[in-house]
Scaffold this motif. Structure first.
Motif, PDB file in Angstrom:
ATOM      1  N   GLU A  14      32.729  32.231  38.686  1.00  0.00           N
ATOM      2  CA  GLU A  14      33.662  31.163  39.006  1.00  0.00           C
ATOM      3  C   GLU A  14      34.556  31.595  40.153  1.00  0.00           C
ATOM      4  N   ILE A  15      34.778  30.696  41.073  1.00  0.00           N
ATOM      5  CA  ILE A  15      35.652  30.953  42.205  1.00  0.00           C
ATOM      6  C   ILE A  15      36.295  29.626  42.565  1.00  0.00           C
ATOM      7  N   LYS A  16      37.479  29.661  43.070  1.00  0.00           N
ATOM      8  CA  LYS A  16      38.211  28.444  43.377  1.00  0.00           C
ATOM      9  C   LYS A  16      37.631  27.780  44.624  1.00  0.00           C
ATOM     10  N   TYR A  17      36.485  27.144  44.486  1.00  0.00           N
ATOM     11  CA  TYR A  17      35.802  26.492  45.592  1.00  0.00           C
ATOM     12  C   TYR A  17      36.680  25.420  46.225  1.00  0.00           C
ATOM     13  N   GLU A  18      37.353  24.625  45.418  1.00  0.00           N
ATOM     14  CA  GLU A  18      38.177  23.529  45.943  1.00  0.00           C
ATOM     15  C   GLU A  18      39.243  24.048  46.890  1.00  0.00           C
ATOM     16  N   THR A  19      39.760  25.230  46.638  1.00  0.00           N
ATOM     17  CA  THR A  19      40.793  25.802  47.493  1.00  0.00           C
ATOM     18  C   THR A  19      40.296  25.965  48.925  1.00  0.00           C
ATOM     19  N   TYR A  20      39.031  26.283  49.086  1.00  0.00           N
ATOM     20  CA  TYR A  20      38.483  26.592  50.399  1.00  0.00           C
ATOM     21  C   TYR A  20      37.591  25.481  50.950  1.00  0.00           C
ATOM     22  N   LYS A  21      37.514  24.356  50.270  1.00  0.00           N
ATOM     23  CA  LYS A  21      36.538  23.324  50.602  1.00  0.00           C
ATOM     24  C   LYS A  21      36.585  22.900  52.071  1.00  0.00           C
ATOM     25  N   GLU A  22      37.783  22.794  52.645  1.00  0.00           N
ATOM     26  CA  GLU A  22      37.908  22.359  54.026  1.00  0.00           C
ATOM     27  C   GLU A  22      37.248  23.332  55.001  1.00  0.00           C
ATOM     28  N   ASN A  23      37.242  24.612  54.662  1.00  0.00           N
ATOM     29  CA  ASN A  23      36.727  25.651  55.547  1.00  0.00           C
ATOM     30  C   ASN A  23      35.337  26.132  55.150  1.00  0.00           C
ATOM     31  N   THR A  24      34.686  25.440  54.240  1.00  0.00           N
ATOM     32  CA  THR A  24      33.454  25.937  53.648  1.00  0.00           C
ATOM     33  C   THR A  24      32.216  25.344  54.310  1.00  0.00           C
ATOM     34  N   SER A  32      25.015  29.327  47.179  1.00  0.00           N
ATOM     35  CA  SER A  32      26.058  30.164  47.752  1.00  0.00           C
ATOM     36  C   SER A  32      26.892  29.341  48.714  1.00  0.00           C
ATOM     37  N   PHE A  33      28.045  29.875  49.043  1.00  0.00           N
ATOM     38  CA  PHE A  33      28.819  29.241  50.100  1.00  0.00           C
ATOM     39  C   PHE A  33      29.579  30.286  50.872  1.00  0.00           C
ATOM     40  N   ARG A  34      29.935  29.933  52.092  1.00  0.00           N
ATOM     41  CA  ARG A  34      30.704  30.812  52.965  1.00  0.00           C
ATOM     42  C   ARG A  34      32.058  30.179  53.203  1.00  0.00           C
ATOM     43  N   VAL A  35      33.052  31.032  53.341  1.00  0.00           N
ATOM     44  CA  VAL A  35      34.409  30.579  53.596  1.00  0.00           C
ATOM     45  C   VAL A  35      34.941  31.325  54.801  1.00  0.00           C
ATOM     46  N   GLN A  36      35.576  30.616  55.694  1.00  0.00           N
ATOM     47  CA  GLN A  36      36.301  31.250  56.779  1.00  0.00           C
ATOM     48  C   GLN A  36      37.733  30.745  56.672  1.00  0.00           C
ATOM     49  N   THR A  37      38.662  31.655  56.435  1.00  0.00           N
ATOM     50  CA  THR A  37      40.053  31.276  56.234  1.00  0.00           C
ATOM     51  C   THR A  37      40.945  32.428  56.647  1.00  0.00           C
ATOM     52  N   GLU A  38      42.242  32.203  56.666  1.00  0.00           N
ATOM     53  CA  GLU A  38      43.184  33.267  57.006  1.00  0.00           C
ATOM     54  C   GLU A  38      43.769  33.844  55.724  1.00  0.00           C
ATOM     55  N   VAL A  39      43.840  35.160  55.683  1.00  0.00           N
ATOM     56  CA  VAL A  39      44.424  35.863  54.545  1.00  0.00           C
ATOM     57  C   VAL A  39      45.246  37.031  55.052  1.00  0.00           C
ATOM     58  N   VAL A  49      38.934  40.492  45.835  1.00  0.00           N
ATOM     59  CA  VAL A  49      37.519  40.603  46.188  1.00  0.00           C
ATOM     60  C   VAL A  49      36.814  41.527  45.200  1.00  0.00           C
ATOM     61  N   PHE A  50      37.423  42.674  44.917  1.00  0.00           N
ATOM     62  CA  PHE A  50      36.818  43.659  44.013  1.00  0.00           C
ATOM     63  C   PHE A  50      36.611  43.074  42.620  1.00  0.00           C
ATOM     64  N   GLY A  51      37.543  42.220  42.200  1.00  0.00           N
ATOM     65  CA  GLY A  51      37.476  41.620  40.868  1.00  0.00           C
ATOM     66  C   GLY A  51      36.242  40.762  40.632  1.00  0.00           C
ATOM     67  N   PHE A  52      35.558  40.361  41.682  1.00  0.00           N
ATOM     68  CA  PHE A  52      34.341  39.559  41.535  1.00  0.00           C
ATOM     69  C   PHE A  52      33.094  40.420  41.404  1.00  0.00           C
ATOM     70  N   ASN A  53      33.269  41.730  41.326  1.00  0.00           N
ATOM     71  CA  ASN A  53      32.182  42.652  41.009  1.00  0.00           C
ATOM     72  C   ASN A  53      30.965  42.476  41.928  1.00  0.00           C
ATOM     73  N   GLY A  54      31.227  42.387  43.231  1.00  0.00           N
ATOM     74  CA  GLY A  54      30.143  42.309  44.199  1.00  0.00           C
ATOM     75  C   GLY A  54      29.634  40.909  44.485  1.00  0.00           C
ATOM     76  N   LYS A  55      30.144  39.904  43.791  1.00  0.00           N
ATOM     77  CA  LYS A  55      29.680  38.537  44.007  1.00  0.00           C
ATOM     78  C   LYS A  55      30.409  37.850  45.156  1.00  0.00           C
ATOM     79  N   VAL A  56      31.470  38.474  45.660  1.00  0.00           N
ATOM     80  CA  VAL A  56      32.157  38.013  46.864  1.00  0.00           C
ATOM     81  C   VAL A  56      32.091  39.161  47.849  1.00  0.00           C
ATOM     82  N   GLN A  57      31.645  38.875  49.051  1.00  0.00           N
ATOM     83  CA  GLN A  57      31.516  39.901  50.082  1.00  0.00           C
ATOM     84  C   GLN A  57      32.306  39.491  51.311  1.00  0.00           C
ATOM     85  N   ILE A  58      32.970  40.448  51.922  1.00  0.00           N
ATOM     86  CA  ILE A  58      33.656  40.213  53.188  1.00  0.00           C
ATOM     87  C   ILE A  58      32.609  40.335  54.291  1.00  0.00           C
ATOM     88  N   LEU A  59      32.470  39.297  55.091  1.00  0.00           N
ATOM     89  CA  LEU A  59      31.489  39.299  56.176  1.00  0.00           C
ATOM     90  C   LEU A  59      32.095  39.693  57.511  1.00  0.00           C
TER      91      LEU A  59
END
Length: 89
Positions: A14-24, A32-39, A49-59
């Motif tokens: 589970e990941i907050k997809y709605e939070t990033y929907k505009e940038n997805t 899968s989906f990709r997100v480009q956002t500012e953090v 990122v670590f909390g997702f146990n490898g299911k989220v990767q920084i590209l």
């Protein structure tokens, strides 16, 4: 703030997809989906990122990927040092 790109598989974790929907950009296979956002590239972000146990990767960017690698390496080194001290006792 740093513009980053991450990738995730929402069906495996589970990941907050709605939070990033505009940038997805969704993939055609909808697995899968990709997100480009500012953090803020901070320990809090890297912990998220670590909390997702490898299911989220920084590209990108490479500098943020390297910061993440260094944080993980430092944590591992700290654990190894603690274990070595405990074995000496």
């Amino acid at each position: 703030m740093t513009k980053i790109k991450v990738i995730s598989n929402p069906y495996k974790q589970e990941i907050k997809y709605e939070t990033y929907k505009e940038n997805t950009q969704e993939w055609d296979d909808m697995t899968s989906f990709r997100v480009q956002t500012e953090v803020s590239a901070s320990p809090t972000f890297f912990g998220w990122v670590f909390g997702f146990n490898g299911k989220v990767q920084i590209l990108a960017p490479e500098s943020v990927k390297e910061q993440y690698r260094q944080m993980i390496a430092q944590a591992d080194e700290g654990m190894q040092q603690k274990e070595n001290k405990e074995q000496e006792i």
